[in-house]
Design a protein around this motif. Structure first.
Motif, PDB file in Angstrom:
ATOM      1  N   GLU A 139     -68.010  24.257 -37.729  1.00  0.00           N
ATOM      2  CA  GLU A 139     -66.887  24.542 -38.620  1.00  0.00           C
ATOM      3  C   GLU A 139     -66.207  25.832 -38.174  1.00  0.00           C
ATOM      4  O   GLU A 139     -66.861  26.872 -38.026  1.00  0.00           O
ATOM      5  N   VAL A 140     -64.898  25.776 -37.992  1.00  0.00           N
ATOM      6  CA  VAL A 140     -64.126  26.926 -37.514  1.00  0.00           C
ATOM      7  C   VAL A 140     -63.194  27.408 -38.618  1.00  0.00           C
ATOM      8  O   VAL A 140     -62.436  26.623 -39.199  1.00  0.00           O
ATOM      9  N   ASN A 141     -63.272  28.695 -38.912  1.00  0.00           N
ATOM     10  CA  ASN A 141     -62.327  29.324 -39.846  1.00  0.00           C
ATOM     11  C   ASN A 141     -61.070  29.632 -39.043  1.00  0.00           C
ATOM     12  O   ASN A 141     -60.847  30.747 -38.589  1.00  0.00           O
ATOM     13  N   ILE A 142     -60.263  28.601 -38.848  1.00  0.00           N
ATOM     14  CA  ILE A 142     -59.192  28.635 -37.857  1.00  0.00           C
ATOM     15  C   ILE A 142     -58.129  29.680 -38.167  1.00  0.00           C
ATOM     16  O   ILE A 142     -57.513  30.245 -37.256  1.00  0.00           O
ATOM     17  N   PHE A 191     -54.069  22.700 -37.014  1.00  0.00           N
ATOM     18  CA  PHE A 191     -54.670  21.529 -36.363  1.00  0.00           C
ATOM     19  C   PHE A 191     -54.499  21.615 -34.841  1.00  0.00           C
ATOM     20  O   PHE A 191     -55.423  21.313 -34.080  1.00  0.00           O
ATOM     21  N   ALA A 192     -53.319  22.032 -34.397  1.00  0.00           N
ATOM     22  CA  ALA A 192     -53.081  22.171 -32.964  1.00  0.00           C
ATOM     23  C   ALA A 192     -54.009  23.216 -32.356  1.00  0.00           C
ATOM     24  O   ALA A 192     -54.529  23.038 -31.244  1.00  0.00           O
ATOM     25  N   ALA A 193     -54.237  24.295 -33.098  1.00  0.00           N
ATOM     26  CA  ALA A 193     -55.118  25.352 -32.604  1.00  0.00           C
ATOM     27  C   ALA A 193     -56.553  24.855 -32.476  1.00  0.00           C
ATOM     28  O   ALA A 193     -57.243  25.164 -31.494  1.00  0.00           O
ATOM     29  N   PHE A 214     -53.403  14.128 -43.382  1.00  0.00           N
ATOM     30  CA  PHE A 214     -54.120  13.465 -42.288  1.00  0.00           C
ATOM     31  C   PHE A 214     -53.187  12.944 -41.200  1.00  0.00           C
ATOM     32  O   PHE A 214     -53.560  12.895 -40.027  1.00  0.00           O
ATOM     33  N   ALA A 215     -51.969  12.544 -41.553  1.00  0.00           N
ATOM     34  CA  ALA A 215     -51.049  12.031 -40.542  1.00  0.00           C
ATOM     35  C   ALA A 215     -50.677  13.122 -39.543  1.00  0.00           C
ATOM     36  O   ALA A 215     -50.632  12.877 -38.322  1.00  0.00           O
ATOM     37  N   VAL A 216     -50.433  14.322 -40.029  1.00  0.00           N
ATOM     38  CA  VAL A 216     -50.146  15.449 -39.136  1.00  0.00           C
ATOM     39  C   VAL A 216     -51.360  15.745 -38.265  1.00  0.00           C
ATOM     40  O   VAL A 216     -51.232  16.031 -37.065  1.00  0.00           O
ATOM     41  N   ALA A 217     -52.552  15.661 -38.859  1.00  0.00           N
ATOM     42  CA  ALA A 217     -53.771  15.906 -38.091  1.00  0.00           C
ATOM     43  C   ALA A 217     -53.919  14.898 -36.952  1.00  0.00           C
ATOM     44  O   ALA A 217     -54.305  15.254 -35.833  1.00  0.00           O
ATOM     45  N   VAL A 218     -53.604  13.644 -37.235  1.00  0.00           N
ATOM     46  CA  VAL A 218     -53.677  12.620 -36.187  1.00  0.00           C
ATOM     47  C   VAL A 218     -52.694  12.942 -35.072  1.00  0.00           C
ATOM     48  O   VAL A 218     -53.010  12.837 -33.880  1.00  0.00           O
ATOM     49  N   GLU A 219     -51.487  13.340 -35.437  1.00  0.00           N
ATOM     50  CA  GLU A 219     -50.492  13.702 -34.421  1.00  0.00           C
ATOM     51  C   GLU A 219     -50.963  14.847 -33.537  1.00  0.00           C
ATOM     52  O   GLU A 219     -50.579  14.939 -32.366  1.00  0.00           O
ATOM     53  N   GLU A 220     -51.824  15.713 -34.091  1.00  0.00           N
ATOM     54  CA  GLU A 220     -52.299  16.879 -33.345  1.00  0.00           C
ATOM     55  C   GLU A 220     -53.679  16.669 -32.729  1.00  0.00           C
ATOM     56  O   GLU A 220     -54.277  17.619 -32.217  1.00  0.00           O
ATOM     57  N   ALA A 222     -56.606  14.747 -34.117  1.00  0.00           N
ATOM     58  CA  ALA A 222     -57.815  14.479 -34.896  1.00  0.00           C
ATOM     59  C   ALA A 222     -58.503  13.214 -34.400  1.00  0.00           C
ATOM     60  O   ALA A 222     -57.846  12.218 -34.095  1.00  0.00           O
ATOM     61  N   THR A 223     -59.830  13.251 -34.356  1.00  0.00           N
ATOM     62  CA  THR A 223     -60.605  12.039 -34.067  1.00  0.00           C
ATOM     63  C   THR A 223     -61.313  11.525 -35.310  1.00  0.00           C
ATOM     64  O   THR A 223     -61.790  10.403 -35.324  1.00  0.00           O
ATOM     65  N   ILE A 224     -61.391  12.355 -36.347  1.00  0.00           N
ATOM     66  CA  ILE A 224     -61.924  11.949 -37.652  1.00  0.00           C
ATOM     67  C   ILE A 224     -61.026  12.548 -38.720  1.00  0.00           C
ATOM     68  O   ILE A 224     -60.752  13.755 -38.698  1.00  0.00           O
ATOM     69  N   VAL A 225     -60.544  11.729 -39.646  1.00  0.00           N
ATOM     70  CA  VAL A 225     -59.817  12.237 -40.809  1.00  0.00           C
ATOM     71  C   VAL A 225     -60.618  11.898 -42.061  1.00  0.00           C
ATOM     72  O   VAL A 225     -61.216  10.833 -42.154  1.00  0.00           O
TER      73      VAL A 225
END
Length: 233
Positions: A139-142, A191-193, A214-220, A222-225
């Protein structure tokens, strides 16, 4: 604690599931990705245990629970054995032993004490002598939020090295929860970071994105949402 979700129907959950899968496919297409690269995890923290058979009948296969005690209870409940289980909540070191027999992946490894407990209880070998190490996500505190769990990006390499020194633990990727935001678009940079951090370290899994983004995460990448209420309402 929020009220448990009850009174679900197979038809409603199936329709919601198809909609979410369609949104994942659309987001993947926008990013030039194969939607098969993205696993949809149903977050069941607020789903009553006796509703689990409804989720299974609707076609949900991968589920995640936030609490160790509830994970044990739901795995043992009728229908609980029809799913693959992940642990997605904040993990306390004293709970490691409880969840390990039940999960394929822990999304929230973010402290040295948890790593030590994983070293005590994780891993082993199957009948063929192959390593059966526990797969984890760091887990990353991004965004470097004060008081939030997770490893700071600048401390990530040292922490991954600690994890890899522990027998029976495989670091499969990274997970993050970005800062609360009014718009899904506001989470994009985080998410990009995370995707950049994972790619730079050759880590294949990126768990990021929930119901609202989640859609933005997929664009950046994500392999699991991790989607909850959108599947049930």
């Amino acid at each position: 604690m929020a009220q448990l979700i009850e009174g679900l129907t197979v038809e409603r959950v199936r329709a919601n599931l198809e909609q979410v899968r369609g949104e994942i496919a659309d987001a993947a297409a926008r990013a030039g990705r194969d939607p098969a690269e993205v696993a949809l995890l149903a977050a069941v923290k607020y789903v009553a245990a006796d509703e689990l058979p409804v989720l299974a009948e609707a076609g949900i296969e991968l589920v995640g629970e936030n609490r160790a005690q509830e994970l044990q209870r739901k795995v043992a409940a009728p229908g609980g054995d029809r799913f693959t289980w992940d642990f997605i909540g904040h993990l306390q070191s004293r709970k490691v032993k409880q969840i390990l027999p039940h999960v394929r992946l822990i999304h929230s490894v973010g402290s040295e004490s948890v790593v030590r407990e994983l070293g005590r209880y994780a891993g082993g070998r199957d009948a063929g002598g192959r390593d059966t190490g526990t797969r984890v996500l760091v887990e990353v505190n991004i965004a470097g939020e004060e008081g939030k769990s997770g490893i700071a990006p600048e401390a990530l390499d040292d922490f991954i090295a600690q994890c890899r020194e522990v027998g029976g633990v495989e670091v499969a990727g990274l997970m993050t929860m970005p800062p609360l935001a009014q718009r899904a678009e506001d989470s994009r940079r985080w998410f990009a970071a995370l995707a950049e951090l994972a790619a730079a370290r050759g880590l294949p899994e990126r768990s990021m994105g929930t119901t609202q983004d989640f859609a933005v995460a997929v664009e950046e990448g994500a392999t699991i949402v991790r989607v909850g209420t959108k599947l049930y309402r």
